[in-house]
Design a protein around this motif. Structure first.
Motif, short mmCIF file in Angstrom:
data_model
loop_
_atom_site.label_atom_id
_atom_site.label_comp_id
_atom_site.label_asym_id
_atom_site.label_seq_id
_atom_site.Cartn_x
_atom_site.Cartn_y
_atom_site.Cartn_z
N LYS A 21 0.81 -1.21 0.00
CA LYS A 21 0.00 0.00 0.00
C LYS A 21 0.84 1.26 0.00
N GLN A 22 2.07 1.19 0.54
CA GLN A 22 2.86 2.40 0.66
C GLN A 22 3.15 3.01 -0.70
N LYS A 25 -0.62 4.93 -5.52
CA LYS A 25 -0.89 6.35 -5.78
C LYS A 25 -2.21 6.56 -6.50
N GLY A 90 -5.36 6.77 -3.80
CA GLY A 90 -4.12 6.70 -3.03
C GLY A 90 -4.25 5.86 -1.78
N GLU A 91 -5.49 5.49 -1.43
CA GLU A 91 -5.76 4.66 -0.26
C GLU A 91 -5.17 5.27 1.01
N LEU A 92 -5.37 6.59 1.17
CA LEU A 92 -4.91 7.29 2.36
C LEU A 92 -5.81 6.94 3.54
N TYR A 115 -1.70 7.29 7.36
CA TYR A 115 -0.89 6.95 6.19
C TYR A 115 -1.18 8.02 5.15
N ASP A 116 -0.15 8.82 4.79
CA ASP A 116 -0.35 9.98 3.93
C ASP A 116 -0.01 9.72 2.47
N GLY A 117 0.18 8.46 2.10
CA GLY A 117 0.55 8.12 0.74
C GLY A 117 2.02 7.82 0.59
N ASN A 118 2.81 8.23 1.59
CA ASN A 118 4.25 7.98 1.57
C ASN A 118 4.76 7.29 2.82
N ARG A 270 -5.33 15.72 0.83
CA ARG A 270 -4.13 15.04 1.31
C ARG A 270 -3.63 15.64 2.61
#
Length: 275
Positions: A21-22, A25, A90-92, A115-118, A270
């Motif tokens: 998941k990390q 995007k 992005g599955e944030l 989890y912020d996408g990164n 985001r």
């Protein structure tokens, strides 16, 4: 001890399905118009029809985001209550735990996970936590909770294999039983989902699943009840326990999960998922 082990395995199971998941995007490239979709077999077609009944990933993604209250209770009475927020592109994921007797229980007071996408992050009473052990649990919880919420839609994700097993009647309800497995890297054993699709409603009323990463080949059974939220059928009431491959459950007490106050399209951005 048995219940605690089952809980640990549950969390790890779903997180393992989302261990990439990390790097996500964009939305999964899974949605194809029915007249252009080439089904692999009858099982694949039944899963597709199920997603058309509950709402497929494109319909979910059109909602942009969701907020809801997550309540999780184990038979020993310990409870987690979290305000969850997800952005589908992005599955944030974000969770604010006002009660966490099962999740990072050693941290007293409010905890926030994201989890912020990164990257994954954690706050305790408003202060950033950098402890690697605690962050590892956040890396389990965030994709786990997201996967639970979107699982019915994600059963059409690329890389899944489908097998129609049989038709079976349980308590006067006829089910089509479909086995779903995941592509394996390095020939490692992967988990099995066995879906019980109600032949009348086309919904998954219950499913069996294994935890192969921990050598658990005997399944657990999840039962679900749905609620229509803005045109999407969401399994808001869940309970699970140990079972066998005939879906005969053990004498263990049920673990209960409840999702409430679900709201889509909250104009999240985001920045809402940054620490």
């Amino acid at each position: 001890m048995r219940i605690s082990l089952v809980l640990c395995l549950i969390l790890t199971l779903i997180s393992c399905k989302n261990d990439s998941k990390q790097n996500v995007k964009t939305l999964p490239e899974q949605v194809v118009e029915a007249d252009h979709l080439k089904f692999k077999n009858k099982g694949h077609e039944l899963v597709y029809k199920m997603t058309q009944k509950v709402g497929d990933y494109s319909q979910l993604a059109n909602k942009k985001d969701v907020v809801y209250t997550y309540t999780y209770q184990t038979p020993d009475g310990k409870t987690d209550v979290s305000n969850e927020k997800y952005m589908f592109n992005g599955e944030l994921s974000y969770g604010k735990y006002t009660k966490h007797e099962r999740t990072l229980a050693h941290l007293k007071g409010v905890i926030e996970q994201g989890y912020d996408g990164n990257e994954f992050w954690l706050k305790h009473n408003g202060k950033i936590v950098t402890d690697s052990s605690s962050l590892k649990k956040v890396a389990f919880n965030r994709p786990t909770n997201y996967y639970w919420f979107t699982m019915m839609q994600k059963l059409l994700d690329p890389g899944l294999q489908y097998q129609y097993l049989q038709e079976k009647t349980i308590d006067s309800i006829t089910y089509d039983i479909v086995k779903v497995t995941f592509e394996s890297k390095n020939n490692e054993p992967k988990d099995i989902y066995q879906l019980y699709i109600n032949s009348d409603t086309h919904l998954v009323d219950q499913f069996l699943f294994t935890v192969m990463d921990f050598g658990r080949t005997e399944p657990m059974l999840m039962e679900m009840k749905y609620e229509n939220i803005e045109g999407i059928l969401i399994p808001t009431k869940r309970r699970y326990k140990s079972s066998n491959w005939e879906a005969d459950v053990s004498n263990d007490p049920w673990i209960l999960v409840d999702w409430s106050d679900i709201k889509f399209n909250n104009n999240l951005g985001r920045a809402d998922f940054k620490q």
